[in-house]
Scaffold this active site. Structure first.
Site, PDB file in Angstrom:
ATOM      1  N   HIS B  92      18.771 -22.393  54.596  1.00 45.73           N
ATOM      2  CA  HIS B  92      17.662 -21.609  55.382  1.00 45.73           C
ATOM      3  C   HIS B  92      17.791 -20.108  55.176  1.00 45.73           C
ATOM      4  O   HIS B  92      16.695 -19.376  55.047  1.00 45.73           O
ATOM      5  CB  HIS B  92      18.139 -22.041  57.057  1.00 45.73           C
ATOM      6  N   GLU B  95      15.779 -19.602  52.322  1.00 47.60           N
ATOM      7  CA  GLU B  95      14.360 -19.661  52.469  1.00 47.60           C
ATOM      8  C   GLU B  95      13.911 -18.294  52.687  1.00 47.60           C
ATOM      9  O   GLU B  95      12.819 -17.710  52.221  1.00 47.60           O
ATOM     10  CB  GLU B  95      14.048 -20.760  53.501  1.00 47.60           C
ATOM     11  N   HIS B  96      14.946 -17.491  53.442  1.00 48.25           N
ATOM     12  CA  HIS B  96      14.355 -16.023  53.689  1.00 48.25           C
ATOM     13  C   HIS B  96      14.432 -15.327  52.455  1.00 48.25           C
ATOM     14  O   HIS B  96      13.584 -14.597  52.028  1.00 48.25           O
ATOM     15  CB  HIS B  96      15.095 -15.483  54.770  1.00 48.25           C
ATOM     16  N   GLU B 172      17.421 -14.601  64.511  1.00 51.13           N
ATOM     17  CA  GLU B 172      16.462 -15.801  64.653  1.00 51.13           C
ATOM     18  C   GLU B 172      17.118 -16.804  65.450  1.00 51.13           C
ATOM     19  O   GLU B 172      16.587 -17.459  66.535  1.00 51.13           O
ATOM     20  CB  GLU B 172      15.958 -16.294  63.311  1.00 51.13           C
TER      21      GLU B 172
END
Lengths: 701, 471
Positions: B92, B95-96, B172
């Site tokens: 994840h 992904e950023h 997040e």
């Protein structure tokens, strides 16, 4: 494998040396690496699809749009008027009518309707917006008959069963109460009320009072007024054959009654001559919600395209000024945007954002500055290109599905706009110049006359905004407040603790009239202290509490609480601090010590109800009750508001009570308190749920 | 399946907690050639060609001159399942990082280029894959392809970028787990409680990862993750919509052809993930106002023969107002505000979930009682022909609706390829569902929805500190 580090060289040149098209590549070998974004391939012209447009004898306009690569179909029926037709004392009428419309007809119950439409994998719904009631049915084309039959059935023979009306009412009330806890919704309601005024339908919104007052007969009468063919639009889109569909529609709706349609009358909203801050006081807010703007234009205004480009530049997405400045540069907010609305009557222009409390003043200044900038400076070429390219370029992406095309067509037809506004949208956008945008801003954007709605805690925010503009105060329901009510007179509230009486009370907890638990409260005097004990049995377990507070000045002394799940609290108040211990199970972090300041006037939990028991209750009276959050530390606040008198019957008798609404806590409540002091609790309701607590026994010497 | 989307505008706090009304995970859908109506030929079928570049990049092309847009969609076989203990959240985080710039694209420019061309874009991650996708006007297909190739080739993996994005990801996590109702409950139900954390760490940890692991991330680890998983031989590129196939092939070869192949990633181990069941636990949640009950049963891989029957079971139990759970728990008993059934099947062993959010004053135990009664009733009595027909129609309809857009078709092809091994599976899914009989549904309910094979989580509202979890 190489992983090249990012270099600063020339990544931005468009039309750089290497221009790539399909034919430029040689048959063998590769070109050197492409180091700049390639220029566009050849553009393919977009054709807006044809559609059939006929009006039946009864006045129903039928538009059939054959479109799409998949065998889907949708039918949307639009009845002009919508929420704008709600009588002022019955706001919410259109919305409730739409909700109950699909909940039973002459031949089908609500369950049968859901089973029928879901049985074919389709959907059926009805809703009311400001300007239209919409009834929609969709399905795959092989099941279109089922969907159309159901659409006709709910439109022409809905029966409004009493129990469905009540269920809808409860859900609506629950939704309204939940809205009070959503600052963005509160800001939007206040913005519309202020900008449109009380006499314009767009300025009004449903309230618990209006929704409670709506009767089934009124809903049926509203349906009778609105649900007929005159001036209505039936828009069907998908993989359909126009001839066959027109025939089917005539069969189903040709016999529908049609007559002249009464449309809402719109008075001119109030004119503004200065910027004013409308402060909605919401104690405990950790952010300030801003809504800034004013009236915009009517849907057919010639400046619409210039304003659309302007809006994109200002705040139409993440690639826009408000987002980039307030979020990316300053880090004040998670998001900031602007919008221009286009309803049937005049729309609004507004900017919205939620920011950290401590930057409320900077946000105020920045939002108005960004409005000013649009008037003072032409938009630079790069930004203008970016905005125009997004709006024009994304046009084909909004024509992918039949539903998307139908939506665009509907707006055009219902607002009476020229079709070229849609079909030639990209050209219209590309024709907008920086001068057009600036001129439109000067004509329509007026920061010096803006309505500035702020939803926040006055205790933290008010001083930041003082002197910037005149300020008017409201509570979250929209009731006007005085400055004193918001900031207080500086004197702590005095609670008439002498009004308390020893005694015990027993309550039963009911779920839909079935007893589910019980509670016993006892109040006894121990020297200079009052001792309040509570034993509560409910499906969630049992709870015992002993609360002590001063009989002299109502100040909190101690709290000892034993809840289910192994949670215990033992707290005492000394010298303005609360100290003690919380015993918590391991998965909640285990035991913790408590030692924090307790400001004057802040209660231990359980004292709020006793405060109301001794307060001066009268219609309209409002109290903010602050109490310690035992589990997390810090304060919480609930707002108590007395709405009026009501006679309530409970197992132990019939009582004259004050009805009090409690909001801001975990669950919105309605309390019915004995009309005479001490105002003991007679009944407690949980808003939107069929749960209540009723008094079943009372021993009061 | 838990999905995390990257951008705020497209952000869906989709940890499953909010998406309770019919968030159904179909295998890659396709519509059978049923009796045509109005001259329609078999909705939902997708024509495509596929091939590989020399460096292993798998390419699927589905041109269609009737579309008005082009979808450029790239799936990397990189998900949280590839993370070893101590490295949760890397996929994840990555992904950023993919939006932080590459050799020829500044940080933030990918997004800006696409938007200013009139396109839309986002990315999302699950346990099983990460996808990067954009829909663009047809004349900007080359821009989207070029941007994807630049970051695949030359992503800027720097200490500064990594440190910044670790902060963003932790925020997040706070927003969707700590500050949202049911965030922690959902993680327990979807990962921690139901999977054995030793024999199947791959699925036993969350996609968002733990704060501890994220803070401990070293640049070399991140670089190594990139080198292994973000390689052309570990990726599938799908292009759907209004484009010329020959032009697309040339551009893809030109932009992606020189990117070197990477090493093959290690196999993911997940053995006996459910042998520790049954478990039961409570989660205290100060953001929740209502109790909730989550039941997660151990189930099968998505390509397993029983997967279609489990899908139908989820439909019958939880899809729509006429579903069993809605009728019993929401309408009749008024015990639940919402009830759902989810067939969450994965590349590895998946789970089947029943979820209920209680009405005020109702305890989670009551929800469990009612859910158990409905499961037992279905096991004993089976399902009706009407329910079976409805489930088939619901699947067919949502499949076809999803295929209306180029992105919907691209995702269908990618899903079929990733979970079934061939994009052609996109054209047979409805047939698989149609082949499920009432007896099949009853059997899988009996076989998998057993009290010995489940994790039960009760959410208790308004009390307790936020959970810090260290998985």
């Amino acid at each position: 494998m190489t992983r090249n580090r990012r270099s600063n060289s020339a990544a931005l040149l468009v039309g750089a040396a290497l221009v790539v098209t399909g034919s430029a590549l040689g048959a063998e070998g590769l070109l050197a690496q492409v180091t700049a974004p390639p220029p566009p391939l050849e553009e393919r012209p977009i054709e807006f699809p044809d559609f059939r447009d006929v009006t039946l004898d009864n006045g129903l306009r039928v538009v059939i749009l054959p479109y799409g690569t998949q065998p889907v179909f949708s039918a949307n029926l639009y009845l002009p008027g919508g929420g704008a037709l709600d009588p002022a004392d019955r706001t919410g009428m259109a919305s409730m009518t739409a909700s109950v419309l699909t909940r039973g007809t002459e031949t089908r119950s609500a369950e049968e309707i859901s089973a029928a439409i879901e049985g074919v994998g389709g959907s059926l719904s009805a809703s009311a917006g400001q300007d239209f009631v919409t009834v929609s049915a969709s399905a795959l084309v092989d099941h279109m008959d089922v969907a159309l039959d159901l659409l006709q059935d709910v439109v022409m023979s809905a029966t409004f069963p009493e129990d469905e009306v009540e269920l809808t009412r409860r859900q609506t009330l629950s939704g309204l109460q939940a809205q009070l806890g959503q600052p963005q919704a509160v800001a939007q309601r206040r913005f519309n009320a202020v900008v449109y005024g009380d006499d314009h339908p767009y300025g009004r919104a449903p309230t618990p009072a209006t929704v409670e007052a709506i009767t089934r007969d009124e809903l049926v009468a509203f349906r009778d007024d609105v649900m007929h063919a005159g001036g209505a639009l039936l828009l069907i889109a998908g993989q359909v054959d126009p001839d066959a569909m027109e025939g089917r529609v005539r069969e189903l709706f040709g016999g529908w009654e049609g007559r002249d349609r009464e449309l809402p009358t719109f008075v001119a909203p109030p004119e503004r001559d200065e910027a004013v801050i409308y402060f909605v006081h919401r104690p405990g807010s950790v952010q300030s919600v801003f809504g800034v703007g004013h009236l915009g234009v009517t849907p057919d205004h010639p400046d619409y395209f210039a304003l659309t480009v302007m809006n994109r530049v200002l705040g139409g997405g993440a690639d826009a000024r408000l987002f980039q400045i307030l979020r990316e540069e300053r880090g004040w907010t998670y998001g900031a945007f602007s919008q221009i609305t286009r309803p049937a009557d005049i729309g609004v222009i507004r900017a919205i954002t939620e920011v950290r409390t401590d930057v409320s003043d900077s946000t105020f200044v920045e939002l108005l500055h960004q409005f000013d900038r649009l008037r003072e400076e032409p938009v630079p070429a790069e930004e203008l290109d970016g905005a125009r390219n997004f709006l024009a370029g994304s046009f084909p992406l909004r024509l992918e599905t039949a539903g998307q095309v139908a939506g665009q067509l509907a707006q055009s037809l219902l607002l009476g706009l020229p079709l070229e506004d849609v079909t030639r949208f990209p050209d219209r956008i590309r024709a907008v110049t920086a001068e057009d945008v600036q001129r439109a801003a000067q004509a329509h954007v007026h920061p010096d006359r803006a309505a500035i709605i702020v939803v926040g805690d006055a205790a933290d925010v008010l001083e930041q905004l003082e002197g910037r503009a005149p300020i008017r105060f409201f509570d979250v329901r929209g009731e006007p407040l005085t400055r004193e009510q918001v900031v207080g007179s500086g004197e702590p509230v005095v609670w008439e603790v002498d009004r308390l009486r020893e005694g015990s009370r027993r309550y039963d907890l009911y779920l839909q009239d079935n007893p589910l638990g019980a509670a016993e409260y006892t109040l006894t005097r121990d020297g200079d202290e009052w001792v309040s004990t509570a034993v509560i049995q409910s499906p969630a377990g049992s709870q015992e509490t002993e609360l002590r507070f001063s009989a002299v000045d109502f100040s909190p002394i101690s709290l000892s609480q034993d809840m289910a799940q192994g949670i215990q609290a033992n707290l005492t108040v000394e010298d303005g601090r609360v100290v003690g211990q919380m015993s918590l199970p391991a998965q909640m972090g285990g035991d913790r010590e408590v030692d924090e300041a307790l400001a004057p006037g802040v209660f231990l939990p359980g004292m709020e109800e006793l405060a109301l028991a001794v307060a001066d209750l009268e219609e309209g009276a409002a109290f903010t009750l602050r109490y310690l959050d035992v589990m997390q530390g810090g304060q919480r606040a609930v707002e108590a508001r007395v709405t009026g008198r009501e006679e309530i019957q409970v197992p132990v008798g019939t009582f004259d009570t004050w009805r009090v609404e409690l909001s801001g806590g975990d669950v919105p409540l309605v309390l019915y308190l004995h009309a005479e002091a001490p105002h003991v609790l007679i009944r407690q309701e949980f808003v939107g749920q069929p749960i209540r607590l009723d008094l079943t026994g009372m021993d009061q010497p | 399946m838990t999905m995390h989307r990257l951008f705020t505008r497209g952000r869906v706090a989709a940890t499953g907690a909010v998406a309770l009304s019919g968030f159904l995970l179909f295998p890659a859908p396709a519509v059978a050639q049923d009796g045509p109506t109005n001259g329609v030929t078999g909705g939902g079928a997708i024509e495509f060609t596929e091939y590989h570049l020399d460096n292993g990049l798998h390419v699927i092309l589905a041109p269609d001159r009737g579309s008005t847009a082009v979808a450029v969609n790239l799936w990397y076989n990189a998900g949280s399942r590839h993370e070893p203990p101590g490295r949760s959240g890397f996929a994840h985080l990555f992904e950023h990082l993919m939006f932080q710039g590459s050799e020829n694209v500044e940080r933030g420019e990918h997004f800006q280029f696409i938007e200013r061309a009139g396109g839309s874009l986002n990315a999302s991650i699950t346990q099983d894959r990460t996808n990067y996708f954009q829909t663009v006007p047809p004349e900007r297909m080359n821009l989207a392809l070029w941007l994807e190739s630049d970051r695949m080739r030359s992503l800027s993996v720097t200490q500064e970028n990594m440190a910044r994005e670790v902060d963003v990801v932790i925020e997040e996590r706070r927003q969707i787990v700590d500050n949202s109702p049911y965030g922690t409950s959902n993680l327990q139900a979807a990962f921690y409680a139901v999977y054995d954390s030793v024999s199947c760490f791959a699925y036993a940890h969350s996609v968002i990862g733990s704060v501890e692991d994220l803070r401990a991330a070293e640049l070399e680890d991140v670089q190594r993750f990139f080198d292994t998983y973000y390689a052309p031989n570990n990726a599938t590129l799908t292009v759907v919509g209004d484009f010329d196939e020959a032009v697309a092939r040339e551009l893809i070869q030109e932009y992606f052809g020189d990117i070197p192949r990477g090493t093959e990633p290690a196999e993911v181990i997940c053995e006996d993930p459910f042998s520790h069941l049954p478990v039961q636990m409570e989660v205290f949640d100060s953001n929740a106002q209502l109790e909730a009950a989550w039941i997660s049963y151990g189930a099968v891989q998505r390509r397993h023969p029983d997967a279609a029957a489990l899908n139908v079971l989820a439909q019958i139990l939880g899809s729509g107002e006429s579903s069993r759970l809605h009728q019993r728990l929401v309408r009749q008993e008024q015990a639940a505000l919402q009830a759902a059934a989810l067939s969450g099947l994965r590349l590895g062993p998946g789970i089947f979930q029943l979820i209920g959010i209680a009405n005020q004053g109702v305890a989670a135990e009551r929800l469990l009682e009612l859910l158990d009664e409905e499961v037992e009733r279905l096991i004993a009595e089976g399902v009706t022909d009407e329910e079976l027909e409805r489930a088939r129609n619901q699947v067919r309809a949502s499949t076809v609706l999803g295929r209306q857009t180029v992105m919907g078709r691209a995702e269908a092809l990618q899903t079929a390829n990733h979970f079934y091994g061939t994009p052609e599976a996109a054209n047979t899914t409805v047939q698989r569902v149609d082949a499920v009989s009432a007896a099949d549904v009853q059997r899988v309910a009996r076989q998998y929805l057993s009290p010995d094979n489940r994790a039960v989580i009760f959410t208790r509202p308004g009390t307790g500190q936020d959970q810090e979890d260290d998985r």
